[in-house]
Design an enzyme around this catalytic site. Structure first.
Site, PDB file in Angstrom:
ATOM      1  N   ARG A   1       0.842  -1.201   0.000  1.00 49.63           N
ATOM      2  CA  ARG A   1       0.000   0.000   0.000  1.00 49.63           C
ATOM      3  C   ARG A   1       0.880   1.255   0.000  1.00 49.63           C
ATOM      4  O   ARG A   1       1.069   1.893  -1.022  1.00 49.63           O
ATOM      5  CB  ARG A   1      -0.948  -0.021   1.208  1.00 49.63           C
ATOM      6  CG  ARG A   1      -2.161   0.926   1.050  1.00 49.63           C
ATOM      7  CD  ARG A   1      -1.895   2.371   1.365  1.00 49.63           C
ATOM      8  NE  ARG A   1      -1.448   2.598   2.724  1.00 49.63           N
ATOM      9  CZ  ARG A   1      -1.084   3.793   3.200  1.00 49.63           C
ATOM     10  NH1 ARG A   1      -1.104   4.866   2.402  1.00 49.63           N
ATOM     11  NH2 ARG A   1      -0.676   3.936   4.441  1.00 49.63           N
ATOM     12  N   ASP A   2       1.496   1.577   1.107  1.00 54.27           N
ATOM     13  CA  ASP A   2       2.271   2.809   1.194  1.00 54.27           C
ATOM     14  C   ASP A   2       3.504   2.762   0.302  1.00 54.27           C
ATOM     15  O   ASP A   2       3.946   3.780  -0.224  1.00 54.27           O
ATOM     16  CB  ASP A   2       2.680   3.059   2.648  1.00 54.27           C
ATOM     17  CG  ASP A   2       3.009   4.511   2.925  1.00 54.27           C
ATOM     18  OD1 ASP A   2       2.739   5.361   2.056  1.00 54.27           O
ATOM     19  OD2 ASP A   2       3.542   4.805   4.004  1.00 54.27           O
TER      20      ASP A   2
ATOM     21  N   HIS B   1       5.045   4.260  12.548  1.00 52.59           N
ATOM     22  CA  HIS B   1       5.232   4.245  11.095  1.00 52.59           C
ATOM     23  C   HIS B   1       6.257   5.335  10.773  1.00 52.59           C
ATOM     24  O   HIS B   1       5.949   6.525  10.870  1.00 52.59           O
ATOM     25  CB  HIS B   1       3.880   4.528  10.421  1.00 52.59           C
ATOM     26  CG  HIS B   1       3.919   4.609   8.930  1.00 52.59           C
ATOM     27  ND1 HIS B   1       3.479   3.584   8.123  1.00 52.59           N
ATOM     28  CD2 HIS B   1       4.338   5.590   8.082  1.00 52.59           C
ATOM     29  CE1 HIS B   1       3.603   3.940   6.855  1.00 52.59           C
ATOM     30  NE2 HIS B   1       4.132   5.159   6.809  1.00 52.59           N
TER      31      HIS B   1
ATOM     32  N   HIS C   1       9.327   7.147   8.306  1.00 52.69           N
ATOM     33  CA  HIS C   1       9.970   7.358   7.016  1.00 52.69           C
ATOM     34  C   HIS C   1      11.418   7.766   7.268  1.00 52.69           C
ATOM     35  O   HIS C   1      11.727   8.383   8.292  1.00 52.69           O
ATOM     36  CB  HIS C   1       9.240   8.434   6.226  1.00 52.69           C
ATOM     37  CG  HIS C   1       7.942   7.972   5.635  1.00 52.69           C
ATOM     38  ND1 HIS C   1       7.662   8.012   4.295  1.00 52.69           N
ATOM     39  CD2 HIS C   1       6.832   7.440   6.225  1.00 52.69           C
ATOM     40  CE1 HIS C   1       6.441   7.531   4.066  1.00 52.69           C
ATOM     41  NE2 HIS C   1       5.924   7.182   5.235  1.00 52.69           N
TER      42      HIS C   1
ATOM     43  N   CYS D   1       4.128   9.794   0.406  1.00 53.85           N
ATOM     44  CA  CYS D   1       2.759  10.292   0.300  1.00 53.85           C
ATOM     45  C   CYS D   1       2.642  11.197  -0.919  1.00 53.85           C
ATOM     46  O   CYS D   1       3.408  12.162  -1.042  1.00 53.85           O
ATOM     47  CB  CYS D   1       2.373  11.068   1.558  1.00 53.85           C
ATOM     48  SG  CYS D   1       0.723  11.792   1.471  1.00 53.85           S
TER      49      CYS D   1
ATOM     50  N   ASN E   1       9.505   4.907   3.122  1.00 51.98           N
ATOM     51  CA  ASN E   1       9.412   4.307   4.447  1.00 51.98           C
ATOM     52  C   ASN E   1      10.743   3.658   4.821  1.00 51.98           C
ATOM     53  O   ASN E   1      11.575   3.376   3.957  1.00 51.98           O
ATOM     54  CB  ASN E   1       8.347   3.199   4.455  1.00 51.98           C
ATOM     55  CG  ASN E   1       6.984   3.693   4.066  1.00 51.98           C
ATOM     56  OD1 ASN E   1       6.792   4.214   2.986  1.00 51.98           O
ATOM     57  ND2 ASN E   1       6.021   3.516   4.931  1.00 51.98           N
TER      58      ASN E   1
END
Length: 298
Positions: A15-16, A207, A209, A240, A249
């Site tokens: 996903r990310d 989470h 980065h 993002c 990430n």
């Protein structure tokens, strides 16, 4: 760190990791990616996002992906949702858990989700209630918890207040996201303690980065604070699409190396993850940010 400590790495690459890449992968390639993550030992995977594909075309075909993922005992697939329509799609697709993102700053929330933070919190309350009725756990990710690309520093008191709302609505988990990679270990310690006080008993996840090369230090600091769930993305891809210069990430394989060398068990095969990172870079036609695939294990 104790030799007996176990941490769960929640794989967010499907996903990310993919949502900000120039090349959109087919549902078939995304299913193959997820299958490789499962084979490498991932047991929690953020597989899909139920957002408008016009806004994030890389996430189109979520239902197709969910229909094709390997279903195994002990493997949990989450889907990101931002509204009731997204929740209905997620439930119909058979997700195991729902992840709702609430951005801690109004400017970023409007750009990312088309509503203010207060409006998104109202949406969260409704989503959490409906998910509970359906028997699917809903968790909240507080985005831009460490800083906003438009408003600057995020007040930690604001993060704690959002966490209170998450807790009040029965969030099974709260994640704090350093969406643009500005956080440092001191902030990790401070936010961990504030959110635990605001949401007692609710498991905490982070989470990170690695935009400014602090992501791994932050992750290890979270583990020192007793946090046992960390997001990471195979290959270190991610970012993002609505935040300027929000690079990848922390890489799953590089995080696994740091954890395993520190005596923290994860149940994952870091060499298999590194191989998948190289494979994924080939699909995306992009250099792999992760380092383990280049240097190898020690």
């Amino acid at each position: 760190m104790s030799d007996r400590l176990h941490a769960t790495v929640l794989e967010v690459g499907p996903r990310d990791g993919l949502q900000n890449e120039a090349r959109a992968l087919s549902p078939e390639d995304r299913i193959a990616f997820i299958a490789r993550c499962v084979e490498a030992g991932a047991r929690r995977i953020e597989a899909v996002s139920f957002v408008n594909p016009k806004r994030v075309p890389q996430m189109a075909g979520a239902e197709e992906v969910m229909a094709g993922v390997p279903r195994r005992a002990g493997v949990s697939y989450s889907g990101l949702v931002l509204n009731r329509r997204g929740l209905d799609r997620a439930l119909d697709a058979g997700v195991d858990e729902v992840n709702v993102v609430v951005v801690a700053s109004d400017t970023f929330c409007v750009r990312n989700q088309g509503c203010t933070t207060a409006e998104m919190l109202d949406a969260w309350d409704a989503i959490a209630s409906a998910a509970a009725d359906a028997g699917v756990p809903a968790g909240m990710t507080i985005a831009a918890a460490f800083g906003c690309p438009f408003e600057g520093e995020t007040p930690p008191e604001r993060v704690a207040e959002i966490a209170r709302r998450a807790h009040a609505a029965g969030a099974f988990e709260i994640a704090l996201a350093d969406t643009i990679g500005v956080g440092v270990p001191g902030q990790v310690r401070d936010l961990t303690r504030r959110v635990r006080a605001a949401a007692p008993g609710t498991p905490l996840r982070f989470h990170f980065h690695n935009t400014r090369n602090t992501g791994y230090a932050n992750a290890l600091t979270a583990v020192d604070e007793g946090v046992t769930i960390l997001d990471a993305s195979t290959g270190g891809f991610g970012g993002c699409p609505f935040a300027p210069a929000a690079t990848g990430n922390i890489a799953t394989e590089d995080l696994l190396y740091a954890l395993h060398r520190g005596g923290v068990e994860t149940g994952m095969d870091m060499e298999a993850v590194a191989e998948t990172g190289i494979w994924l870079g080939g699909l995306l036609g992009a250099p792999v940010p992760a380092l383990l695939g280049r240097a190898g294990p020690f």
